[in-house]
Write a protein that holds these residues in place. Sequence first.
Motif, PDB file in Angstrom:
ATOM      1  N   MET A  25      17.680 -17.662  -7.522  1.00  0.00           N
ATOM      2  CA  MET A  25      18.045 -18.959  -8.060  1.00  0.00           C
ATOM      3  C   MET A  25      19.075 -19.350  -8.269  1.00  0.00           C
ATOM      4  O   MET A  25      19.701 -20.422  -8.296  1.00  0.00           O
ATOM      5  N   ARG A  29      21.221 -22.853  -7.611  1.00  0.00           N
ATOM      6  CA  ARG A  29      21.550 -23.782  -8.654  1.00  0.00           C
ATOM      7  C   ARG A  29      23.150 -23.951  -8.550  1.00  0.00           C
ATOM      8  O   ARG A  29      23.605 -25.112  -8.618  1.00  0.00           O
ATOM      9  N   LEU A  36      15.740 -27.548  -9.075  1.00  0.00           N
ATOM     10  CA  LEU A  36      15.373 -26.169  -9.340  1.00  0.00           C
ATOM     11  C   LEU A  36      16.007 -26.005 -10.762  1.00  0.00           C
ATOM     12  O   LEU A  36      17.247 -25.799 -11.061  1.00  0.00           O
ATOM     13  N   ALA A  38      15.264 -24.099 -13.253  1.00  0.00           N
ATOM     14  CA  ALA A  38      15.587 -22.568 -13.953  1.00  0.00           C
ATOM     15  C   ALA A  38      15.857 -22.635 -15.537  1.00  0.00           C
ATOM     16  O   ALA A  38      17.220 -22.213 -15.983  1.00  0.00           O
ATOM     17  N   CYS A  49      11.844 -22.167 -11.546  1.00  0.00           N
ATOM     18  CA  CYS A  49      12.804 -21.843 -10.390  1.00  0.00           C
ATOM     19  C   CYS A  49      11.743 -21.330  -9.206  1.00  0.00           C
ATOM     20  O   CYS A  49      11.920 -20.694  -8.234  1.00  0.00           O
TER      21      CYS A  49
END
Length: 105
Positions: A25, A29, A36, A38, A49
């Motif tokens: 993740m 990112r 995404l 998250a 995510c």
Amino acid sequence: MPTLIVTDTKGATRSIESAAGFSMMEVIRTAGFDDLLALCGGCCSCATCHVIVDEADYARVGPPGTDEEDLLDGSDYRTATSRLSCQIPFSAALDGLRVTIAQEG
């Protein structure tokens, strides 16, 4: 550095490199994939995510844990190879792994 191949929610694919020691993740990112979300920051409490691991690569990441399973069960886009990227440590063993960022929902 290991490479991760990411397809975003619009279908664009890009290879990204990262040092090991981060979650998948964080790698995604940091590379600027805004789709995404998250939202929980990697605490395994939101499922934003969610990624779909390529079937050929799934054995390298393994199945989700119990908490992860519970969160993935709430997704309309869950597949047999779904995982939460915050729960996958990125390492050299995952070099060349392919994932697709799941749609929200």
